[in-house]
Design an enzyme around this catalytic site. Structure first.
Site, PDB file in Angstrom:
ATOM      1  CB  SER A   1      35.082  43.592  37.966  1.00 39.83           C
ATOM      2  OG  SER A   1      35.056  44.246  36.698  1.00 39.83           O
TER       3      SER A   1
ATOM      4  CB  SER B   1      45.330  45.081  24.944  1.00 44.40           C
ATOM      5  OG  SER B   1      45.078  43.866  24.266  1.00 44.40           O
TER       6      SER B   1
ATOM      7  CE1 TYR C   1      39.909  46.627  25.334  1.00 49.43           C
ATOM      8  CE2 TYR C   1      41.750  45.469  24.315  1.00 49.43           C
ATOM      9  CZ  TYR C   1      41.071  45.878  25.441  1.00 49.43           C
ATOM     10  OH  TYR C   1      41.551  45.546  26.687  1.00 49.43           O
TER      11      TYR C   1
ATOM     12  CE  LYS D   1      42.981  48.774  26.278  1.00 47.80           C
ATOM     13  NZ  LYS D   1      43.104  49.278  27.656  1.00 47.80           N
TER      14      LYS D   1
ATOM     15  CB  THR E   1      39.240  40.102  33.462  1.00 54.53           C
ATOM     16  OG1 THR E   1      39.262  40.430  32.061  1.00 54.53           O
ATOM     17  CG2 THR E   1      40.671  39.948  33.971  1.00 54.53           C
TER      18      THR E   1
END
Length: 318
Positions: free
Chosen positions: A50, A176, A202, A206, A235
């Site tokens: 996805s 990111s 996160y 990253k 997304t």
């Protein structure tokens, strides 16, 4: 000169640069990729079920690549494959099941791939997670570290020979923009100190991806290793993990295809681009905007050594 200044200003102001406004501002100066730029090439995209992963797989297939959609859920991967096949008739698409957070799963996938293929032209590390609370994998690793750092590190190492065998191998870490606010935590990679926050985990991992891309570019002779960030794209990863942000920014979010554009470009641009750099919207970007986030060479090497230790993979020394 004026265009470059406008581009840099948009990047530093964040909203104009990371939203679809930045993409629309910049794309007017881009040249189209050759229609068959990846004909005869083979690519692997993790997290291809996805969002950015599926958009990347579709973009690579549209340029002629044979694409392996690496997913945790075979059924979800099959749906993505069928959707891409409808958009790109005749595309060679393979669904491979692999949990990137599991060393055993990564090793099994790599062994299966290498049993059937001598060369790999493009490896895209896109699989990602943003958990609401700290949890560990069966291997005992914090889940974002395992998914964004340890799994990709191991997979890159196991496929290093195939990437070199391409003659023009390319690796892309999908990072990111959130990593700009994080420094390299080589002292606490498993996030065991302090209150755990998923968004912080996160951003930390990253940042590690950007550092590792530079180190892998040194390690893999003849293979260009890049990191990039896609800006703010609509997304499932964003809408599910950051619903308030997604709702607030909905009119300005990029499409998945816009977010994935630089990944596809890095994979396919003729002649390649110098590796080891961070990219956004087809341009190299500074890896740091704040002096407080800058890491030392010793920190980078400690991160590399930690990944070697945790994954059990021993690449050749620098």
């Amino acid at each position: 000169m004026a265009a470059k200044l406008a581009d840099a200003l948009a990047d530093r102001l964040i909203v104009p640069g990371y939203s679809k406004l930045g993409f629309l501002l910049r794309r007017g100066g881009w040249e189209d990729l050759p229609a068959n730029a990846l004909r005869g090439k083979r690519a692997i995209v993790t997290g291809a079920g996805s969002g950015l992963g599926k958009a990347t797989a579709a973009g690579l297939a549209g340029l002629g690549a044979a694409v392996h959609l690496v997913v945790r859920d075979a059924a979800k991967g099959a749906v993505a494959r069928d959707e891409i096949a409808e958009r790109v008739p005749g595309a060679e698409l393979t669904v491979d099941v692999c949990d990137v957070s599991s060393a055993g799963s990564v090793r099994a996938f790599a062994a299966g791939f290498l049993a059937g293929h001598d060369a790999l032209d493009v490896l895209v590390h896109n699989a990602g997670v943003l958990p609401p609370e700290r949890r560990e994998t069966p291997d005992g690793d914090e889940i974002t570290l395992a998914t964004h750092v340890l799994g990709p590190f191991l997979l890159t190492g196991l496929l290093a020979g195939a990437l070199r065998g391409s003659g023009d191998g390319r690796v892309v870490f999908v990072s990111s923009g959130g990593m700009y606010r994080a420094k390299l935590r080589d002292d606490d990679p498993q996030y065991t100190v302090g209150e755990y926050r998923g968004a912080t985990a996160y951003a930390r991992t990253k940042r590690m991806q950007v550092v590792l891309a530079g180190l892998w570019d040194r390690e893999l002779d003849g293979v260009a290793v890049h990191s990039m960030h896609p800006g703010w794209a609509s997304t499932p990863g964003v809408t599910d993990s950051l619903p308030r942000f997604a709702k607030l920014m909905a009119p300005l979010l990029r499409s998945a295809e816009q977010g994935a554009d630089t990944v596809v470009w890095l994979a396919a641009v003729p002649g390649g681009r110098a590796g080891g750099r961070l990219w956004h919207d087809r341009a190299p970007r500074p890896p740091h905007y704040l002096s407080s986030t800058r890491e030392s060479r010793a920190q980078r090497e400690r991160l590399w050594a930690y990944c070697v230790e945790r994954t059990g993979y021993s690449p050749a020394p620098f």
